[in-house]
Scaffold this motif. Structure first.
Motif, short mmCIF file in Angstrom:
data_model
loop_
_atom_site.label_atom_id
_atom_site.label_comp_id
_atom_site.label_asym_id
_atom_site.label_seq_id
_atom_site.Cartn_x
_atom_site.Cartn_y
_atom_site.Cartn_z
N GLU A 248 2.68 2.11 -3.26
CA GLU A 248 1.69 2.38 -4.46
C GLU A 248 1.63 3.82 -4.20
O GLU A 248 1.48 4.82 -5.00
CB GLU A 248 0.43 1.47 -4.24
CG GLU A 248 0.46 0.24 -4.60
CD GLU A 248 0.77 -0.03 -6.33
OE1 GLU A 248 0.05 0.73 -7.07
OE2 GLU A 248 1.77 -0.35 -6.48
N LYS A 249 1.36 4.11 -2.93
CA LYS A 249 0.97 5.47 -2.46
C LYS A 249 1.99 6.55 -2.57
O LYS A 249 1.95 7.56 -3.08
CB LYS A 249 0.48 5.61 -1.05
CG LYS A 249 -0.04 6.90 -0.59
CD LYS A 249 -0.92 6.80 0.75
CE LYS A 249 -1.08 8.09 1.24
NZ LYS A 249 -1.88 8.03 2.50
N TYR A 250 3.17 6.09 -2.19
CA TYR A 250 4.65 6.93 -2.18
C TYR A 250 5.57 6.65 -3.26
O TYR A 250 6.50 7.13 -3.30
CB TYR A 250 5.19 6.84 -0.77
CG TYR A 250 4.41 7.39 0.34
CD1 TYR A 250 4.20 8.62 0.39
CD2 TYR A 250 3.56 6.51 0.95
CE1 TYR A 250 3.34 9.38 1.34
CE2 TYR A 250 2.86 7.13 1.98
CZ TYR A 250 2.75 8.51 2.22
OH TYR A 250 2.17 8.92 3.10
N MET B 5 0.77 -1.10 -0.14
CA MET B 5 0.09 -0.04 -0.22
C MET B 5 1.01 1.14 -0.08
O MET B 5 0.70 2.20 -0.90
CB MET B 5 -0.99 0.22 1.21
CG MET B 5 -1.86 1.13 1.31
SD MET B 5 -2.62 1.26 2.81
CE MET B 5 -1.30 1.72 3.80
N TYR B 6 2.07 1.20 0.74
CA TYR B 6 2.89 2.48 0.82
C TYR B 6 3.69 2.57 -0.43
O TYR B 6 3.81 3.62 -0.92
CB TYR B 6 3.58 2.18 2.13
CG TYR B 6 3.07 2.48 3.39
CD1 TYR B 6 2.18 3.63 3.57
CD2 TYR B 6 3.38 1.92 4.73
CE1 TYR B 6 1.45 4.14 4.89
CE2 TYR B 6 3.09 1.98 5.49
CZ TYR B 6 1.82 3.03 5.91
OH TYR B 6 1.16 3.51 7.04
N VAL C 194 -5.48 4.26 5.53
CA VAL C 194 -6.34 4.95 4.38
C VAL C 194 -7.48 5.62 4.92
O VAL C 194 -7.74 6.73 4.59
CB VAL C 194 -6.63 3.77 3.29
CG1 VAL C 194 -7.27 4.42 2.25
CG2 VAL C 194 -5.40 3.13 2.84
#
Ligand code: SER
Length: 584
Positions: free
Chosen positions: A305-307, A302-303, A384
């Motif tokens: 993807e986000k960062y 998740m991180y 999230v």
């Protein structure tokens, strides 16, 4: 001093003083009562109890190691300055070779002379600091350690502490005892007003703690010390946090400095956890160690993807950093397992996040639904969901998990007589009324079997697995040798005697800590939410023949079981036995 030199210095220091260097054991322990290896002493448990002979196996009564360790209890803390899931632990151990005076002298010499650090203060165990109803309240003041510190290092401040200075046991029972801890602080941390760090925990294994929390003196007095490598390197390199040490520098440099510091730390921690869990054979799943790995991978993905950091480069960086010390790190295999789980997660992540965004307020019920439908783990929902999930706690989430299991079980039972499975707890499955009755009889019989095995063979019998079908129960347990025909008959007879007594099978729900004190057995403690269900066989819990943490369901009286028979007893690996039993 760089961390490579520190590793070397530690092992040489103890090798020169008669310790055999032993390689780290796997993160997945042989001991079925613990999920993952959390301490260096775990691989030596049987040397402390005298079941194995160190002189014979290592040519010495003293050993030293750098042990891979993993603590799931710290998962929510990761991101601050000092908590990690995966870490390495320096240790020196003695199984009747030396005791308090030498252990304290070694600790003092290594920290002050070899590392050139100043000790801030040390602590010793004092029962005056323990609440009177605690099971450790009767342990005497560790006067010997206190006096040895005064003799060896008169300048050091010795403080008295309570339960934090009593260690163990790991799992439901085992060696334990008072500890003395060494606190150190680097100049920089001190200048920044940061508190001293506990670097070394020196445990004196004087007692065996049984599952009822009763302490009996051990025949062999043992030393078990543990010093977090990352923390020692931090104070030695005089940097403010563990993430500023050279242990993290090489692969943290792969992540942009723009990223929030907390996320950088979590990514670094999880990258190490993922690499080491996969390398020790763990695969993502919804159970036990597999579930731990799944949570790490999903949060990490998740991180990334986000960062927008490249997870493969980061994982590769960890392999590069540690490859010299651990020879089982295969980048190809790690990336293969990781990518497969990543793919699975990404397939539902978008949908899950869209659903999450529609919610105004995320409570335990909606969070659990996001988990069961889209595979979003608690950590991801928290992250999230941010403000919307601010009241969501892990405890409530876990409770919801348990409630859901009970509801689905009740739902299955309601459908009694209908089509499809009428009972499906994951462990127990039945398709019709007749099968259900059979499975419940076998399930209760399995509890009786475990209790009987422990009564006949001793408390070293521990559950290692169980599988129940309509035809038989299959129970795996720890025990070092084949059972004799007499032992098998004794176990069978004991089970059938309890059946003949027609004792009630009862359930109580109690706080986990209290449940543990009753001596109720459990397979993987982490698996059970707090409070837990304890099923016991007997008139009351104190006199019960069997008590276990268990989701149920069971028969209501043992008489319903009928006759129990052991069909087969065999080996299924080193120190592991399997029994197949039937009810007739
Ligand atoms: N077993 C103790 C610990 O883990 C010392 O090694 O802290």
């Amino acid at each position: 001093m760089n961390s490579r030199e520190i590793r070397q210095k530690f092992l040489s220091f103890f090798e020169e003083r008669g310790h055999k260097v032993v390689t780290s054991s796997s993160l997945v322990p042989d001991d079925p009562s613990v999920l993952l290896t959390t301490a260096g002493m775990q691989q030596f448990k049987k040397y402390f109890t005298g079941e194995l002979d160190a002189e014979k196996d290592f040519g010495s009564l003293n050993t030293t190691s750098i042990q891979k360790s993993f603590r799931t209890s710290d998962i929510d803390e990761v991101g601050d300055e000092s908590h990690l899931t995966f870490f390495e632990m320096f240790g020196n151990f003695s199984f009747g070779g030396y005791f308090k005076e030498e252990a304290i002298r070694y600790g003092y010499e290594f920290i002050t002379k070899v590392m050139g650090l100043e000790i801030d203060y040390v602590t010793v165990f004092d029962p005056k600091k323990v609440s009177h109803d605690d099971w450790r309240a009767g342990v005497p003041f560790d006067e010997e350690s206190y006096n040895f510190w005064k003799k060896i290092a008169p300048e050091v401040d010795v403080r008295r502490e309570g339960v934090d200075n009593f260690w163990g046991p790991t799992g439901s029972e085992g060696p334990c005892g008072p500890t003395t801890e060494i606190y150190v602080n680097g100049a920089l941390r001190q200048a920044q007003g940061k508190p001293p760090v506990e670097v070394w925990n020196i445990v004196f294994n004087q007692f065996y703690c049984d599952s009822l929390k009763k302490l009996t003196p051990l025949k062999i007095q043992g030393v078990d010390t543990g010093m977090g490598l990352e923390r020692l390197v931090m104070v030695s390199q005089d940097v403010p946090t563990i993430f500023d040490t050279d242990l993290f520098a090489s692969f943290l440099s792969e992540i942009s400095l723009e990223m929030p510091i907390k996320i950088r730390r979590i990514a670094a921690d999880h990258a190490r956890g993922i690499v080491f869990l996969i390398s020790d054979g763990v695969r993502p799943s919804n159970k036990d160690a597999g579930y731990v790995l799944r949570r790490l991978v999903r949060r990490f993905v998740m991180y990334s993807e986000k960062y927008k950091f490249d997870s493969n480069i980061l994982l590769g960086g960890v392999v590069r950093e540690y490859g010299d010390f651990y020879d089982n790190l295969s980048k190809e295999l790690i990336l293969e397992v990781f990518s497969e789980e990543r793919k699975k997660f990404l397939e539902t992540l978008d949908k899950g996040i869209k659903e999450l965004e529609k919610l105004q307020n995320i409570d335990a019920v909606s969070a659990f639904s996001l988990f069961s439908t889209y595979g979003l783990p608690y950590e991801v929902i928290k992250e999230v969901g941010s403000e919307k999930a601010k009241n969501l706690t892990r405890e409530d989430f876990d409770k919801e998990f348990e409630k859901h299991q009970e509801i689905s079980r009740a739902g299955q039972e309601k459908k009694f007589g209908g089509h499809g499975l009428i009972l499906d707890t994951g462990e127990l499955k039945a398709g019709n009324e007749e099968e259900l009755k059979k499975v419940l009889r076998l399930h209760t019989a399995t509890h009786l079997l475990q209790a009987a095995l422990r009564k006949v063979l001793g408390s070293e019998v521990g559950q290692a697995g169980s599988d129940i079908t309509v035809d038989r129960t299959r129970f795996d347990f720890t025990f070092p040798r084949k059972l004799t025909p007499e032992e098998i008959s004794k176990v069978e007879k004991l089970v059938n005697d309890v059946i003949a007594e027609d004792l009630p099978v009862q359930k109580i729900i109690m706080p986990k800590e209290e449940a543990e004190k009753t001596g109720a057995l459990y397979f993987f403690k982490e698996k059970y939410p707090d409070p837990v269900n304890v099923y016991f066989v007997g008139k009351d819990i104190d006199s019960a023949f069997s008590k276990e943490f268990c989701g149920g369901p069971h028969v209501t009286h043992t008489g319903e079981i009928g006759h129990f028979r052991i069909k087969k007893e065999e080996s299924v690996g080193a120190g592991l036995r399997r029994i197949r039993g039937v009810v007739e």
